[in-house]
Scaffold this active site. Structure first.
Site, PDB file in Angstrom:
ATOM      1  CG  ASN A   8      38.614  52.629  45.885  1.00 19.03           C
ATOM      2  OD1 ASN A   8      39.533  52.476  46.689  1.00 19.03           O
ATOM      3  ND2 ASN A   8      37.389  52.197  46.134  1.00 19.03           N
ATOM      4  NE  ARG A  19      57.469  44.372  55.482  1.00 20.04           N
ATOM      5  CZ  ARG A  19      58.727  44.346  55.011  1.00 20.04           C
ATOM      6  NH1 ARG A  19      59.507  45.388  55.160  1.00 20.04           N
ATOM      7  NH2 ARG A  19      59.168  43.274  54.404  1.00 20.04           N
ATOM      8  CG  HIS A  44      34.428  51.180  50.725  1.00 16.33           C
ATOM      9  ND1 HIS A  44      33.621  50.621  49.763  1.00 16.33           N
ATOM     10  CD2 HIS A  44      33.841  50.848  51.899  1.00 16.33           C
ATOM     11  CE1 HIS A  44      32.605  49.988  50.316  1.00 16.33           C
ATOM     12  NE2 HIS A  44      32.727  50.108  51.625  1.00 16.33           N
ATOM     13  NE  ARG A  46      34.363  46.808  52.779  1.00 19.24           N
ATOM     14  CZ  ARG A  46      34.729  47.066  51.516  1.00 19.24           C
ATOM     15  NH1 ARG A  46      35.949  47.473  51.252  1.00 19.24           N
ATOM     16  NH2 ARG A  46      33.871  46.917  50.512  1.00 19.24           N
ATOM     17  CG  HIS A  51      40.865  48.595  52.659  1.00 18.61           C
ATOM     18  ND1 HIS A  51      39.803  49.313  53.110  1.00 18.61           N
ATOM     19  CD2 HIS A  51      40.363  47.462  52.102  1.00 18.61           C
ATOM     20  CE1 HIS A  51      38.693  48.636  52.834  1.00 18.61           C
ATOM     21  NE2 HIS A  51      38.989  47.515  52.237  1.00 18.61           N
ATOM     22  CD  GLU A  71      33.176  53.393  47.132  1.00 16.83           C
ATOM     23  OE1 GLU A  71      33.224  53.582  45.919  1.00 16.83           O
ATOM     24  OE2 GLU A  71      33.607  52.350  47.666  1.00 16.83           O
ATOM     25  CB  THR A 102      35.265  43.791  47.302  1.00 19.09           C
ATOM     26  OG1 THR A 102      34.991  45.012  46.619  1.00 19.09           O
ATOM     27  CG2 THR A 102      34.830  42.620  46.441  1.00 19.09           C
ATOM     28  CG  HIS A 192      32.631  46.270  42.300  1.00 23.97           C
ATOM     29  ND1 HIS A 192      33.385  45.134  42.226  1.00 23.97           N
ATOM     30  CD2 HIS A 192      32.551  46.570  43.621  1.00 23.97           C
ATOM     31  CE1 HIS A 192      33.721  44.756  43.444  1.00 23.97           C
ATOM     32  NE2 HIS A 192      33.242  45.611  44.307  1.00 23.97           N
ATOM     33  CG  ASP A 193      35.059  43.530  39.436  1.00 22.77           C
ATOM     34  OD1 ASP A 193      36.191  43.368  39.909  1.00 22.77           O
ATOM     35  OD2 ASP A 193      34.023  43.096  39.983  1.00 22.77           O
ATOM     36  CG  HIS A 216      41.557  44.894  42.269  1.00 27.73           C
ATOM     37  ND1 HIS A 216      42.176  44.511  43.433  1.00 27.73           N
ATOM     38  CD2 HIS A 216      41.877  43.964  41.350  1.00 27.73           C
ATOM     39  CE1 HIS A 216      42.835  43.387  43.235  1.00 27.73           C
ATOM     40  NE2 HIS A 216      42.668  43.027  41.975  1.00 27.73           N
TER      41      HIS A 216
HETATM   42  N1  PXP Z   1      32.212  51.132  43.995  1.00 24.84           N
HETATM   43  C1  PXP Z   1      32.031  50.550  45.191  1.00 24.84           C
HETATM   44  C2  PXP Z   1      30.759  50.802  45.921  1.00 24.84           C
HETATM   45  C3  PXP Z   1      33.017  49.729  45.770  1.00 24.84           C
HETATM   46  O1  PXP Z   1      32.818  49.164  46.952  1.00 24.84           O
HETATM   47  C4  PXP Z   1      34.212  49.524  45.050  1.00 24.84           C
HETATM   48  C5  PXP Z   1      35.294  48.678  45.660  1.00 24.84           C
HETATM   49  O2  PXP Z   1      35.695  49.211  46.885  1.00 24.84           O
HETATM   50  C6  PXP Z   1      34.370  50.162  43.806  1.00 24.84           C
HETATM   51  C7  PXP Z   1      33.345  50.948  43.294  1.00 24.84           C
HETATM   52  C8  PXP Z   1      35.613  50.010  42.989  1.00 24.84           C
HETATM   53  O3  PXP Z   1      35.728  48.685  42.557  1.00 24.84           O
HETATM   54  P1  PXP Z   1      37.092  48.170  41.954  1.00 24.84           P
HETATM   55  O4  PXP Z   1      38.103  48.177  43.073  1.00 24.84           O
HETATM   56  O5  PXP Z   1      36.763  46.796  41.457  1.00 24.84           O
HETATM   57  O6  PXP Z   1      37.490  49.118  40.859  1.00 24.84           O
END
Ligand code: PXP
Length: 241
Positions: A8, A19, A44, A46, A51, A71, A102, A192-193, A216
């Site tokens: 991602n 900047r 992703h 938004r 971003h 996404e 997020t 996620h995480d 992240h």
């Molecule tokens: N999956 C989804 C649906 C997300 O919204 C995100 C964060 O944008 C991620 C995965 C990735 O999460 P992370 O940035 O914590 O790796």
């Protein structure tokens, strides 16, 4: 089956936007991720474009050679129009609200079943694979099946939070959910995480895990190790599953 790593790249766009110029170059970065072994690129966009911007997504599409995963919340018309226009390999539907830092919850696939079913049929008619972001909850998986989605993306924040104190307990609901998804013939993604500490244990224990999308932590690790090394380190966690 090897689990694919989709990087991602939102955080790279965040850095660029700080900047107002074009450093770092998002398109070059995405192509480099592919060169260094990433098997997919995730973005992703938004509505506030803080971003990845909608235009970035359009620019990336013709350049990428790996799986492009976009996404977002289909309730945004701009998101729907973008996805239908560029036709990525996969769209991941996320129920995030405007201005949310997020994603912080999965779909309620029972309440939103008819809505999701309609949207998913539009994407599938356009030849786009669909995935919906859900908590590791049997009821939500059963609901997901009724939407006709191809895949689900398991929302792994609760796993990541609990992993340091009790990894067996943290993974338990995800194993149950994954087995249910397999039984329902739903493909399994996760995200996620996820990070260098918790990824190997997750991928080792989740049957049928097709893809993880990681932003992240991977981008943060790249600050120390460089993006080529960071990608290799994450791939190694998946390979030894
Ligand atoms: N999956 C989804 C649906 C997300 O919204 C995100 C964060 O944008 C991620 C995965 C990735 O999460 P992370 O940035 O914590 O790796």
């Amino acid at each position: 089956m090897a689990t694919k790593l989709s990087v991602n790249i939102n955080k790279i766009a965040t850095l660029r936007n700080a900047r107002g110029g074009n450093i770092p170059n998002l398109l070059t970065f995405a192509l480099d991720c592919e060169r260094y072994g990433a098997q997919g690129i995730t973005v992703h966009p938004r509505p506030d474009e803080r971003h990845v911007r909608y235009k970035d997504v359009e620019d990336l599409k013709p350049l990428l050679t790996t799986e492009f995963n976009v996404e977002g919340n289909p309730k945004e018309k701009k998101f729907m129009d973008l996805v239908m226009k560029i036709k990525p390999a996969q769209v991941t539907l996320v129920p995030d609200a405007l201005g949310q830092i997020t994603s912080n919850h999965g779909w309620n696939t029972v309440t939103h079943k008819d809505y999701l079913k309609d949207i998913i049929s539009q994407f599938k008619d356009a030849g786009i694979r669909t995935s919906i972001f859900v908590d590791a909850d049997i009821k939500m998986l059963e609901g997901a099946k009724e939407t006709n989605t191809d895949r689900i993306e398991l929302y792994t924040e609760s796993y990541a939070k609990q992993y340091p104190s009790n990894k067996e307990k943290a993974i338990h609901p995800f194993i149950i959910a994954a087995n249910k998804a397999l039984q329902l013939n739903l493909g399994i993604n996760a995200g996620h995480d996820l990070n260098l500490q918790n990824l190997h244990y997750f991928s080792k224990h989740i049957p049928g895990l097709e893809e993880v999308s990681i932003g992240h932590a991977l981008i943060s690790d790249a600050i120390y190790f460089g993006i080529e090394n960071a990608i290799q380190l994450y791939l190694r966690q998946l390979k030894n599953s």
